[in-house]
Design a protein around this motif. Structure first.
Motif, mmCIF file in Angstrom:
data_model
loop_
_atom_site.group_PDB
_atom_site.id
_atom_site.type_symbol
_atom_site.label_atom_id
_atom_site.label_comp_id
_atom_site.label_asym_id
_atom_site.label_seq_id
_atom_site.Cartn_x
_atom_site.Cartn_y
_atom_site.Cartn_z
ATOM 1 N N SER A 11 5.565 0.544 18.003
ATOM 2 C CA SER A 11 4.609 1.005 16.998
ATOM 3 C C SER A 11 4.971 0.367 15.666
ATOM 4 O O SER A 11 6.100 -0.079 15.457
ATOM 5 C CB SER A 11 4.625 2.540 16.868
ATOM 6 O OG SER A 11 5.873 2.986 16.379
ATOM 7 N N TYR A 12 3.987 0.338 14.774
ATOM 8 C CA TYR A 12 4.235 -0.170 13.422
ATOM 9 C C TYR A 12 3.120 0.322 12.509
ATOM 10 O O TYR A 12 2.094 0.839 12.966
ATOM 11 C CB TYR A 12 4.345 -1.698 13.391
ATOM 12 C CG TYR A 12 3.143 -2.450 13.897
ATOM 13 C CD1 TYR A 12 2.120 -2.834 13.036
ATOM 14 C CD2 TYR A 12 3.029 -2.801 15.245
ATOM 15 C CE1 TYR A 12 1.028 -3.546 13.493
ATOM 16 C CE2 TYR A 12 1.941 -3.508 15.714
ATOM 17 C CZ TYR A 12 0.930 -3.876 14.830
ATOM 18 O OH TYR A 12 -0.161 -4.567 15.289
ATOM 19 N N ALA A 13 3.348 0.166 11.193
ATOM 20 C CA ALA A 13 2.369 0.646 10.221
ATOM 21 C C ALA A 13 2.349 -0.263 9.014
ATOM 22 O O ALA A 13 3.369 -0.865 8.637
ATOM 23 C CB ALA A 13 2.696 2.079 9.794
ATOM 24 N N PHE A 14 1.176 -0.360 8.384
ATOM 25 C CA PHE A 14 1.013 -1.050 7.105
ATOM 26 C C PHE A 14 0.747 -0.023 6.013
ATOM 27 O O PHE A 14 0.002 0.941 6.220
ATOM 28 C CB PHE A 14 -0.160 -2.033 7.158
ATOM 29 C CG PHE A 14 0.084 -3.236 8.016
ATOM 30 C CD1 PHE A 14 0.880 -4.279 7.568
ATOM 31 C CD2 PHE A 14 -0.485 -3.322 9.272
ATOM 32 C CE1 PHE A 14 1.110 -5.390 8.358
ATOM 33 C CE2 PHE A 14 -0.262 -4.432 10.073
ATOM 34 C CZ PHE A 14 0.540 -5.471 9.610
ATOM 35 N N ALA A 15 1.336 -0.243 4.841
ATOM 36 C CA ALA A 15 1.109 0.621 3.688
ATOM 37 C C ALA A 15 1.048 -0.229 2.431
ATOM 38 O O ALA A 15 1.784 -1.214 2.292
ATOM 39 C CB ALA A 15 2.215 1.664 3.561
ATOM 40 N N ILE A 16 0.155 0.143 1.508
ATOM 41 C CA ILE A 16 0.070 -0.528 0.203
ATOM 42 C C ILE A 16 1.021 0.181 -0.739
ATOM 43 O O ILE A 16 0.799 1.342 -1.107
ATOM 44 C CB ILE A 16 -1.365 -0.489 -0.346
ATOM 45 C CG1 ILE A 16 -2.326 -1.183 0.628
ATOM 46 C CG2 ILE A 16 -1.432 -1.145 -1.720
ATOM 47 C CD1 ILE A 16 -3.789 -1.016 0.272
ATOM 48 N N ASN A 17 2.094 -0.488 -1.123
ATOM 49 C CA ASN A 17 3.132 0.131 -1.943
ATOM 50 C C ASN A 17 2.808 -0.039 -3.436
ATOM 51 O O ASN A 17 3.637 -0.502 -4.221
ATOM 52 C CB ASN A 17 4.499 -0.484 -1.612
ATOM 53 C CG ASN A 17 5.639 0.467 -1.899
ATOM 54 O OD1 ASN A 17 5.687 1.556 -1.343
ATOM 55 N ND2 ASN A 17 6.550 0.072 -2.766
#
Length: 317
Positions: free
Chosen positions: A263-269
């Motif tokens: 699994s993995y995730a993208f986030a706008i930091n």
């Protein structure tokens, strides 16, 4: 051993308008900073302006002003010039779009010792470069309609955007101004990102120790993360000017599919919010009170997971 990743998107440079991008395109310092960016967004928001500015008194003075974005007015705000490490004698140029400070005496072709647009000041405040008194939350001024998500496979994002970019031209040709008396080139905003990864490995047993410390997941190149991020955001956000919504995502030939991640995730930091007709995704700071939304991939399931302070359930695609 389960293997996961979190991929954080950081702005390589503060958000700039299309007009500002045209001005800065040949600035060698800006171009050098943006070499790292391969992922970019094109958005739109009413023009953000300085308003009701009070001229500061010298290099240790305090600049008092409002920030205005359409009907949204934030202020009074204050920037203490003492935190800018200015020379003893300065000239201040103030306008609705820019603050410039130059050292005295002036010389030909002298560059400012400090300058900012309203969006650059928001960026610097949210990153702790400067502190703007009275500015508790930048997100009300940093919400954008998202038109396009793109990548640059050759060169950097800035080069890609200004060297004959078809969709940037289409947006400038077809979109209307939010504010009728505004210029579209001042409302269209450019966001140039790079991606950092945080690898996470869980459920580690004795037999997994060698693999864990030996890097069980191969090192993932920036372009692989960028290619997957483009597909993830285009798939979730359904942006109008992206011709493909990548319906088969997360399966792809050039992204993270098949790279050994469960699994993995993208986030706008970043303190930014992007909206389309069907979706909203908010940035933030990971492991803080202002957590970002996540585009989460587990196997073939893709979900938009809102932060706990939002009540909307995750959306599955």
């Amino acid at each position: 051993m389960r293997k996961s990743g979190i991929y954080l998107m950081h702005l390589s440079y503060p958000p700039i308008s299309n007009q500002e991008g045209d001005w800065l395109y040949n600035d060698p310092n800006v171009r050098d900073i943006l070499k790292r960016s391969k992922l970019y967004f094109i958005g739109q928001r009413e023009e953000l302006l300085f308003e009701d500015v009070a001229h500061p008194n010298g290099p240790d003075g305090v600049w008092v002003f409002n920030l205005k974005c359409g009907a949204q007015i934030c202020g009074p705000l204050a920037l203490d010039f003492g935190q800018l490490d200015l020379p003893d004698s300065i000239q201040v140029e103030l306008g609705p779009k820019c603050l410039k400070i130059r050292a005295l005496p002036l010389h030909a072709d002298q560059e400012p010792v400090y300058w900012c647009t309203p969006d650059i000041l928001l960026y610097q405040h949210s990153h702790g470069v400067v502190h703007v008194t009275g500015l508790a939350d930048t997100k009300p001024l940093s919400t954008f309609k998202l038109h396009y998500v793109g990548i640059s496979k050759k060169g950097d994002s800035f080069s890609r955007l200004f060297d004959g970019h078809v969709n940037r031209s289409k947006i400038l040709s077809n979109e209307g101004q939010i504010k009728t008396e505004a210029r579209l080139t001042d409302e269209v905003m450019l966001f140039m990102f790079h991606i950092d990864d945080i690898s996470i490995q869980t459920d580690i047993g004795i037999s997994d120790i060698d693999e864990a410390f030996g890097g069980g997941v191969d090192s993932i190149e920036q372009m692989t993360m960028v290619a997957d991020a483009e597909k993830a955001f285009a798939n979730i956000m359904k942006t109008h000017y992206n011709r493909e919504s990548y319906d088969s995502y997360p399966k792809s030939k050039d992204g993270l599919w098949g790279r050994g991640l469960d699994s993995y995730a993208f986030a706008i930091n970043e303190q930014l919010i992007f909206q389309t007709n069907t979706c909203q995704i908010a940035g933030g700071e990971l492991f803080s009170e202002a957590e970002p939304d996540l585009i989460h991939v587990s196997g073939e399931l893709v979900s938009l997971i809102s932060t706990p302070r939002r009540s909307d359930p995750p959306k599955e695609h």
